[in-house]
Design an enzyme around this catalytic site. Structure first.
Site, PDB file in Angstrom:
ATOM      1  CD  GLU A 130       6.631  32.629   9.918  1.00  0.00           C
ATOM      2  OE1 GLU A 130       7.710  31.917   9.390  1.00  0.00           O
ATOM      3  OE2 GLU A 130       6.769  33.686  10.751  1.00  0.00           O
ATOM      4  CB  CYS A 138       8.826  35.950  10.832  1.00  0.00           C
ATOM      5  SG  CYS A 138      10.640  36.118  10.352  1.00  0.00           S
ATOM      6  CG  ASN A 156       7.957  32.256  13.852  1.00  0.00           C
ATOM      7  OD1 ASN A 156       6.552  32.799  13.927  1.00  0.00           O
ATOM      8  ND2 ASN A 156       8.495  32.217  12.764  1.00  0.00           N
TER       9      ASN A 156
END
EC number: 1.17.4.1
Length: 1047
Positions: A674, A672, A670
């Protein structure tokens, strides 16, 4: 019916005389005000509803007057009129209240022009209107103190006060007639003392003198004692209110306001200092908002010296919030009741404020209002309140409608909408949120309880090699971003530059132009007007356009082939690292020539990739490029260091350890890095995020396991509820979320927890704490999902998953080891807890959620609750953080506390921290053990950060937003860092931090003490010969301070 107590009450008129209290005067004044505002002639009877309103308000005012007089307070005509004004506003009669205020102002102006108006010369030289009531009030106080009177003032005292006041006023008038209607305040005080002694009240005169010397003020009834000695430096400024009216403010009044804000920190804060700083910025006609801002800025300026000023500034800003939302100040006696009443009214009128209309009908609002703990508003630091005020509180035409506790309750109500016992769970959720034990991600905070409840944080989609689908995904990005989602797009399937387009017999322009369009869409669509939209685009490293992809964030070159605003990430298979180790070549393909390659991983990927390389050798595939793996790796690292992109994420561990390997492929992460979920043409993967605050679960000797278990159980329930409540902008997102029910529970405050335990991040103890805390979170999160499955059923695609096959995250490490070989996987596999009860629960009940754990960056929510971001080490011990709410000085409160205990926190230490850019290492008087505990991010060897991350990764079923730090340019160290990340079994990495865009203000650093000649010094000085050797300037990553979307 007038009771005996009311009959005994007396009030002070403007001429200073005590007279019996008469409720009829209040009723008559109110009636006149209503008739005037509503245009009702005197001879006409009042409508019944208006007469009832007047009687009700009269009753409330009388009740308040009697109570204050019973308590021994002096009540003046002015104070009663203030009460009337207040009750009109409370009862929603703003039009009558407004006209009543105008009437009072007119009468005041008329009185001040009358022949009775006298001027008092204050010590500072300014003049004020003489008010006999203040003489009466001061005299009564003196008599009560002398005779130790409790309760109401006896008649004989009131009579004596009236007589004395008449004599004093008469003498003042006599003297003023000889002095151009003006008299010095000293003369007034002398007259009062003289008259007391003339009539023989020696004891009272003595008490009055002491009263003057103590500079006592009658604050309770809001009367400033004009006879009390004034400070020689007293200044007065005219303040302009928002409604256009003006009032005067003095230094002492401002001091009283700031003293209240500092009252919780008497040993560490100085209200007088803040008053002087704020007052120095005042001017005549200053706006009310500027008065508040000057006070807040004064507190902010001192945060670097004393962190408690962050709470002082927060309290000052809270007052702004209260006035805006509640029309009250923090010191108002009725604040708590108004707070609760406003909450209920806000929910009931929610249709007008974009709230979910179901809220007002499905909850016991009285129970919710009573459950709110207003004292929790004081937990916030300044940055937390400022962030809430700027971006999270619901507002109407610029006016905030929420306070902190109302905000938390609105979020809790939204998350409890699908519960059977909605009120119970709303209160339970509220208590978890408002005590900072757990915080949902920003989209949930923005939209929970709102009409459009888009609560999910992350969306992952894959783009097909088809023009219609390309623009559909770009359109989906816009819709998802509109409602505050962070997006990851997989672009690997798009054919490369030069590939044949059969429909037109033309040549493809490749993937770069489409990413450029994606970039511009992200810029154009911000997230509900609250923050920038954000997208991360992923490309697998064998794509023929990959080398161009590496340069997307460069500031030079053809801008048509640059994307300055989207994030980019490399999706790297293990085979690339194996070729790198072997110093082999690497082949780049166009995806349309290598079907199935993007969907394959592990041994299947290797088989296909080598098969396609053989087709290159045989001439079957003509569009390709062969490069040396080392050369490509060097370019990847170079771009990463220069631009911060593309981030490195690892395809094989992400897929091999995925619980959902039976339903598809993980094609990207995604925004970021994670979240690791399957996505396809028919499914946009969705994840809902929230983070446990480790700081709230630390005991002196470690983690509070029982409290952590309770927090996680409730948090997982909230995250699961999001799925059913959520507003889905696209059909593909809704279908994926309902089918798989992925949630991402993470942590924040990891570094703070280490500080509380006196552990250095660069230590084996930190590694063990990372391991143990992650094991506990994994244990109780899986347990909570199992129990939810028992209550609500398993997710629909559960059958065939790794959970169903008896494989927990800890078990999947062996699967990765089987593929890689032991030399390429260095992960610890030890356990502390007995996992058999969890395995038994899964066998019996299954799982409610396909994936459970992901550590998001928490950039914004950690600011709200005042802890360090996520799993991040301390950036610097003193630095400036910039975000959409402005710039904030961030001192390390744990360090300052330690230095205070050692007796070495002083101005010189602050100066040293600024000079050494927030580092302790070169400050000689700081003990070595303190330096070791308080290493900053750039001072911690990457191996420690990576080992902590590896220990977490063994328990986490998705990934972690892991920033890496490199203080100086060092290609070998950079290469080793990322190779170690891969070998340690990490699934993804996030930003590479090399330097900051904002630094601490150094304009006050003592250059003489430092022995440095400033640039502006023209003549040669004694310091001119000093040679200052500085490290070569490192390239500055064009990075923001933190992710502003996932959290």
């Amino acid at each position: 019916m007038v009771d005996l107590q009311e009959k005994q009450c007396t009030i002070v008129k403007r001429n200073g005389m005590f007279v019996p209290f008469d409720r009829n005067r209040i009723f008559q004044a109110l009636e006149a005000a209503f008739r005037d505002t509503r245009r009702i002639d005197d001879h006409m009877p009042l409508p019944e509803d208006l007469e009832n309103s007047i009687r009700s308000i009269t009753h409330q005012v009388v009740k308040e007057v009697v109570q204050k007089i019973t308590d021994g307070q002096v009540v003046t005509v002015e104070r009663i009129q203030d009460m009337v004004e207040s009750q009109l506003y409370i009862n929603g009669l703003q039009d009558v209240a407004r006209d009543y205020v105008v009437y009072r102002d007119d009468r005041k102006a008329h009185r001040e022009k009358s022949w009775q108006s006298l001027s008092v010369i204050r010590r500072c030289g300014t003049t004020v209107h003489f008010n006999p009531m203040k003489i009466s009030a001061a005299l009564e106080k003196a008599f009560r103190a002398t005779d130790r009177i409790e309760g109401m003032t006896p008649d004989f005292v009131r009579e004596e006060v009236n007589a004395l006041t008449q004599k004093i006023v008469a003498e003042i008038e006599e003297r003023c007639s000889q002095q151009d209607s003006r008299i010095d305040i000293e003369q007034i005080q002398d007259i009062v003392e003289q008259q007391l002694m003339v009539v023989g009240h020696y004891a009272t005169a003595k008490n009055y003198i002491l009263y003057r010397e103590a500079r006592a003020r009658v604050r309770d009834n809001r009367v400033e004692d004009q006879i009390v000695e004034e400070a020689p430096s007293e200044e007065t400024f005219e303040v302009l209110s928002k409604d256009g009216s003006t009032y005067m403010i003095t230094h002492s009044q401002l001091l009283a306001r700031l003293a209240r804000a500092c009252s919780r920190f008497p040993e560490t804060t100085d209200a007088a200092l803040l008053t002087d700083m704020a007052f120095s910025n005042f001017y005549s006609g200053i706006k009310e908002s500027e008065v508040v801002l000057a006070c807040i800025m004064a507190a902010r300026a001192n945060i670097e010296k004393e962190p408690d000023y962050a709470f002082v500034a927060a309290e000052l800003l809270l007052d702004v919030v209260y006035k805006e939302a509640l029309d009250r100040s923090r010191g108002d006696e009725d604040l708590e009741q108004v707070y609760r009443d406003h909450f209920k009214r806000y929910i009931m009128e929610g249709d007008s404020y974009r709230l979910n209309p179901e809220l007002k009908n499905l909850f016991d609002l009285d129970a919710l209002a009573n459950a709110m703990d207003l004292s929790r508003d004081l937990q916030f630091s300044y940055m937390g309140i400022q962030n809430l005020y700027d971006r999270y509180f619901n507002h109407d035409d610029g006016r905030r409608l929420e306070t902190p506790q109302i905000f938390w309750m609105r979020v809790a109500m939204g998350l409890a909408l699908k519960e059977q016992d909605k009120t119970y769970w709303a209160i339970t959720f509220y208590n978890l949120l408002s005590t900072f034990r757990y915080t949902p991600a920003t989209p949930t905070l923005f939209n929970s309880g709102m009409r459009h409840s888009q609560l999910s944080s992350c969306y992952l989609s894959t783009v097909q090699d088809d023009l219609v689908n390309i623009y559909k995904v770009i359109s989906d990005n816009a819709m998802l971003s509109k409602w505050a989602g962070g997006i990851g797009n997989d672009w690997t399937a798009i054919r490369a530059t030069g590939a044949l387009i059969k429909g037109t017999n033309g040549k493809s322009q490749g993937v770069i132009p489409f990413i450029k369009v994606t970039n511009d869409t992200a810029v154009a669509v911000n997230q509900g007007g609250k923050r920038k939209g954000a997208v991360c685009v992923y490309l697998e490293v064998w794509h023929l356009d990959y080398e161009d992809f590496l340069e997307l964030r460069k500031n030079t070159g053809d801008d048509r082939r640059r994307a300055h605003d989207v994030n980019t990430a490399s999706w790297i298979p293990d085979l690339f690292f194996k070729r790198l180790q072997q110093k082999g070549s690497w082949t780049l393909f166009s995806p349309d020539d290598v079907p199935g390659l993007h969907d394959a991983y592990g041994e299947e990927f290797e088989r296909l990739y080598e098969e396609y390389e053989r087709k290159v050798d045989s001439g079957e595939i003509r569009l390709y490029k062969k490069v040396e793996a080392e050369d490509l790796w060097r370019k990847m690292l170079s771009m990463l260091f220069e631009t911060g992109h593309p981030w490195m994420t690892f395809k094989d561990p992400s897929n091999i350890r995925s619980a959902q390997d039976h339903t598809g492929v993980v094609r990207c992460s995604n925004l970021c890095t994670e979240i690791l979920l399957n996505c396809s043409e028919t499914e946009t993967a969705v994840c809902n995020l929230g983070s446990v605050n480790l700081v709230q679960h630390i005991l002196d000797d470690g983690l509070d396991e029982e409290k952590l278990s309770e927090t996680i159980s409730i948090a997982v329930r909230m995250l699961d509820n999001v799925i059913d409540i959520n507003f889905y902008p696209t059909k593909e997102a809704k279908e994926a979320n309902f089918a798989h029910r992925a949630i991402g529970l993470g942590v924040m405050g990891f570094q703070d927890a280490l500080y509380k335990l006196d552990i250095s991040y660069a230590s084996q103890e930190a590694v063990e704490f990372a391991d143990y805390s992650s094991e506990l979170i994994s244990y109780y999160a899986i347990q909570a999902s199992c129990l939810l499955a028992k209550e609500r059923g398993t997710y629909s695609s559960y059958k065939g998953s790794k959970w169903d096959r008896g494989l927990l995250p800890i078990d999947t490490i062996q699967l990765l080891a089987n593929y890689r070989g032991k030399d390429n996987l260095q992960m610890d596999t030890s356990v502390r807890k007995d996992w058999e009860p969890i395995r038994s629960l899964i066998r019996e009940h299954g799982m409610r959620n396909c994936q459970l754990m992901a550590i998001a960056p928490t950039a914004t929510i950690s600011n709200i609750i005042g802890v360090t971001q996520s799993i991040e080490p301390t950036y610097k011990h003193l630095f400036v953080k910039s975000n959409l709410s402005g710039e904030f000085t961030i001192p390390n409160v744990y360090l300052i506390e330690k230095l205070k205990k050692l007796g070495i926190w002083d101005a010189d230490m602050l100066d040293d921290l600024k000079y050494f850019d927030g580092s302790l290492l070169e400050i000689e008087r700081v003990p070595d053990h303190i330096k070791h505990i308080f290493l900053t991010a750039f001072e911690i060897e990457p191996e420690w950060i990576l080992e902590c991350a590896s220990r977490r990764q063994k328990w986490i079923d998705m990934g972690q937003s892991l920033n890496l730090y490199l203080a100086q340019p060092d290609g070998k160290k950079l290469s080793n860092m990322y190779l170690t990340a891969w070998k340690k079994g990490l699934k993804t990495t996030y930003y590479l931090r090399s330097s900051s865009a904002t630094t601490v203000e150094k304009s006050f650093v003592d250059i003489n003490k430092r022995g440095i000649q400033p640039r502006w010094m023209k003549n040669k000085s004694a310091s001119a010969g000093i040679v200052v050797e500085r490290a070569s300037k490192t390239p500055v990553c064009s990075l923001e301070e933190g992710c502003e979307v996932c959290q």
